[in-house]
Scaffold this motif. Structure first.
Motif, short mmCIF file in Angstrom:
data_model
loop_
_atom_site.label_atom_id
_atom_site.label_comp_id
_atom_site.label_asym_id
_atom_site.label_seq_id
_atom_site.Cartn_x
_atom_site.Cartn_y
_atom_site.Cartn_z
N ASP A 171 0.85 -1.24 0.12
CA ASP A 171 -0.09 -0.05 0.09
C ASP A 171 0.94 1.31 0.23
OD1 ASP A 171 0.93 0.24 2.77
OD2 ASP A 171 -0.94 -0.33 3.53
N GLY A 172 0.10 2.43 -0.05
CA GLY A 172 0.80 3.66 -0.06
C GLY A 172 0.03 4.70 -0.24
N GLU A 173 0.24 6.04 -0.54
CA GLU A 173 -0.63 7.16 -0.61
C GLU A 173 0.01 7.98 -1.53
OE1 GLU A 173 -0.61 9.76 2.76
OE2 GLU A 173 1.24 8.19 3.59
N PHE A 174 -0.87 9.15 -1.88
CA PHE A 174 -0.57 10.21 -2.63
C PHE A 174 -0.28 11.30 -1.38
CE2 PHE A 174 -2.44 8.08 -6.08
CZ PHE A 174 -1.33 8.30 -7.01
N GLU A 175 0.70 11.67 -1.14
CA GLU A 175 0.87 12.83 -0.09
C GLU A 175 0.28 14.16 -0.28
OE1 GLU A 175 5.42 12.12 0.83
OE2 GLU A 175 4.66 11.19 2.58
N GLU A 176 0.38 14.39 -1.51
CA GLU A 176 -0.08 15.69 -1.90
C GLU A 176 -1.35 16.03 -2.70
OE1 GLU A 176 1.72 18.45 -0.67
OE2 GLU A 176 3.14 17.23 0.11
N PHE A 177 -2.33 16.64 -2.31
CA PHE A 177 -3.48 16.76 -2.78
C PHE A 177 -4.27 17.95 -2.31
CE2 PHE A 177 -6.63 14.95 0.15
CZ PHE A 177 -5.58 14.12 1.12
N SER A 178 -5.00 18.70 -3.10
CA SER A 178 -5.93 19.48 -2.67
C SER A 178 -7.14 19.55 -3.53
CB SER A 178 -5.19 21.15 -2.87
OG SER A 178 -5.16 21.14 -4.36
N ALA A 179 -8.37 20.16 -2.78
CA ALA A 179 -9.46 19.96 -3.21
C ALA A 179 -10.53 21.17 -2.72
CB ALA A 179 -9.90 18.62 -2.47
N VAL A 180 -11.61 21.47 -3.52
CA VAL A 180 -12.61 22.15 -3.16
C VAL A 180 -13.59 21.21 -2.84
CG1 VAL A 180 -14.46 23.57 -4.15
CG2 VAL A 180 -12.18 23.98 -5.05
N VAL A 184 -4.67 16.20 -7.49
CA VAL A 184 -3.73 15.13 -6.93
C VAL A 184 -2.40 15.53 -7.55
CG1 VAL A 184 -3.06 12.81 -6.25
CG2 VAL A 184 -5.43 13.52 -6.39
N ASP A 185 -1.28 15.58 -6.70
CA ASP A 185 -0.06 15.68 -7.22
C ASP A 185 0.47 14.27 -7.34
OD1 ASP A 185 2.78 15.88 -7.66
OD2 ASP A 185 3.02 17.11 -5.87
N VAL A 186 0.42 13.44 -8.49
CA VAL A 186 0.73 12.09 -8.51
C VAL A 186 2.33 11.77 -8.21
CG1 VAL A 186 -1.06 11.54 -10.04
CG2 VAL A 186 1.08 12.12 -11.09
N THR A 187 2.90 12.99 -8.53
CA THR A 187 4.53 12.75 -8.26
C THR A 187 4.73 12.50 -6.63
OG1 THR A 187 5.32 14.98 -7.93
CG2 THR A 187 5.07 14.37 -10.14
N SER A 188 3.67 12.73 -5.78
CA SER A 188 3.79 12.60 -4.37
C SER A 188 3.57 11.13 -4.02
CB SER A 188 3.05 13.31 -3.71
OG SER A 188 1.90 12.99 -3.96
N LYS A 211 6.59 13.39 -15.53
CA LYS A 211 6.99 14.58 -16.56
C LYS A 211 5.87 15.09 -17.16
CE LYS A 211 12.25 14.26 -16.71
NZ LYS A 211 12.97 13.44 -17.54
N ARG A 212 5.15 14.32 -17.88
CA ARG A 212 3.97 14.86 -18.65
C ARG A 212 2.62 14.80 -18.04
NH1 ARG A 212 2.82 12.91 -24.35
NH2 ARG A 212 1.01 14.53 -24.89
N PHE A 213 2.55 14.21 -16.98
CA PHE A 213 1.15 14.13 -16.11
C PHE A 213 1.45 14.24 -14.94
CE2 PHE A 213 0.69 11.61 -20.39
CZ PHE A 213 -0.25 12.39 -20.98
N PRO A 214 1.94 15.44 -14.29
CA PRO A 214 2.11 15.44 -12.90
C PRO A 214 0.91 15.51 -12.10
CG PRO A 214 2.40 17.51 -13.81
CD PRO A 214 2.21 16.45 -15.09
N GLU A 215 -0.20 15.69 -12.55
CA GLU A 215 -1.53 15.97 -11.66
C GLU A 215 -2.74 14.85 -12.44
OE1 GLU A 215 -1.28 20.41 -10.13
OE2 GLU A 215 -2.63 19.89 -11.83
N ALA A 216 -3.52 14.51 -11.33
CA ALA A 216 -4.64 13.86 -11.79
C ALA A 216 -5.83 14.61 -11.20
CB ALA A 216 -4.53 12.29 -11.02
N ARG A 217 -6.88 14.45 -11.65
CA ARG A 217 -7.88 15.31 -11.08
C ARG A 217 -9.47 14.46 -11.06
NH1 ARG A 217 -9.88 21.17 -13.74
NH2 ARG A 217 -11.00 21.90 -11.84
N PHE A 218 -10.11 14.74 -10.11
CA PHE A 218 -11.39 14.21 -9.83
C PHE A 218 -12.62 15.47 -9.63
CE2 PHE A 218 -14.73 12.23 -7.16
CZ PHE A 218 -15.39 11.60 -8.17
N VAL A 219 -13.36 15.37 -10.62
CA VAL A 219 -14.54 16.46 -10.50
C VAL A 219 -15.83 15.96 -10.69
CG1 VAL A 219 -15.26 18.56 -11.50
CG2 VAL A 219 -12.95 18.07 -11.91
#
Lengths: 186, 190
Positions: free
Chosen positions: A46-55, A72-76, A97-105
């Protein structure tokens, strides 16, 4: 302009937040975790994404106005394994490098009874968007709330693990995402 | 067919342990080198998985083997060996036992320090014996590499000695460990 107009305008502005907006929440990162669980050579890690922010806009009485917009900062990506954490940075995996972020809306919320809900939304990882349904529990305690949601994704839907990695024999295709949020009313 | 060791030869169980471990060691060295030489890929992870699974089985087998050895004394060495030859024989045998225990343990430490999960061929899970730690992983990798060469060196000595007993001294030392051989060398056991 008459005073009457001004008073009416002021009344509208004051009333607006209460009428049209569901409550906004702020994530308390110390008590929150965006985790995942998957398998490697048949055994779980298991693991986690340490950096993420959300409205996070949510009011059980006003689901029409609810909105989760999570970045989500996937690089975290952190699975306490330098080998694995460096491997997933590569082009065949998350391609940091190309896709550092993931997003859920979210696009829609449904009440499932009690504290249970589900959010329909678009999840974009590695530039690929898919509609997913995230079931979750949202428990309010005064000015605080906790949100707990679990969803199982197929990583190949997002081309995470391409080539030989896409076969699922070495690294399982299913990834259980575990969202645990502690929130405070903004 | 005798399960236990006798005064003149190894029993079926001790022979089984010896030859299973011998085959496993050859397979482990080959798998280890192959996996190590591959570029990072699904195949590399798969080959290492077989290597790790087998390695845990070798460790379990070695523990059972030593237990069997403790309760079942080895057939004595030929009586006409010189003191240094006896010492060399014992040193080689105990050295091999030690190496064959240390080798899988060091591999287990590498896997644990790398924080990779491990299930032996999907049959059962193996817990980590060390915390995730890159420095420890590097150290254990170095130890694993040194142990690999040590095993090769000691096995070479072991095989050379067995062949010397068989072809030069013409005694039963090799024959008494072979699966189906009849004893017939010089009767120089006690």
């Amino acid at each position: 302009m008459s005073y009457r107009w001004l008073i009416a305008l002021a009344a509208c502005l004051l009333a607006a937040p209460g009428l049209s907006q569901a409550t906004e929440w702020t994530i308390d990162h110390a008590g929150s975790r965006l985790g995942f669980e998957a398998t490697q050579s048949g055994a779980a890690f298991d693991g986690e994404f340490e950096e993420f922010s959300a409205v996070m806009r949510f009011d059980p009485e006003n689901l029409d106005q609810a909105l989760f917009d999570v970045t989500v900062d996937v690089t975290s990506f952190d699975s306490s394994s330098s080998d694995r954490d460096s491997t997933v940075a590569g082009k065949e995996w998350f391609w940091f490098k190309r896709f550092p972020e993931a997003r859920f809306v979210t696009t829609e919320f449904r009440a499932l009874g009690g504290d249970r809900y589900e959010a329909v939304g678009d999840l974009t990882i590695k530039g690929i968007g898919r509609q997913i349904v995230l079931p979750f529990a949202w428990i309010i305690d005064g000015d605080q709330a906790t949100m707990q949601g679990d969803v199982t994704l197929n990583r190949t839907d997002f081309k995470v693990g391409e080539g030989d990695w896409a076969k699922g024999k070495t690294v399982g295709l299913q990834v259980d995402v575990k969202v645990r949020l502690a929130l405070k009313r903004s | 067919m005798q399960l236990r060791n006798s005064h003149t030869r190894w029993g079926v169980i001790a022979k089984g342990f010896h030859w299973i471990i011998a085959l496993a060691v050859a397979a482990m060295l080959a798998l280890g080198w192959w996996a190590h030489s591959l570029p990072y890929s699904a195949l590399k992870v798969d080959v290492f998985w077989v290597h790790k699974s087998l390695g845990i089985l070798v460790l379990i087998t070695m523990v059972l083997r030593l237990g069997w050895r403790l309760v079942n004394p080895a057939p004595p060495l030929p009586t006409d060996l010189k003191a240094w030859e006896r010492a060399a024989a014992h040193l080689t045998h105990y050295g091999l036992y030690l190496l064959l225990l240390a080798m899988p343990v060091s591999g287990w430490v590498i896997n644990s320090a790398a924080n990779f999960p491990l299930t032996v061929f999907g049959w059962f899970d193996v817990p980590a014996i060390a915390p995730p730690d890159d420095d420890l992983k590097e150290l254990a990798s170095t130890v694993h590499w040194v142990l690999a060469w040590s095993i090769i060196a000691v096995v070479a000595l072991h095989v050379a000695a067995a062949l010397k007993h068989h072809f030069l001294l013409k005694d039963d030392v090799l024959r008494r460990m072979l699966p189906f051989a009849r004893l017939g060398g010089k009767a120089n056991s006690e």
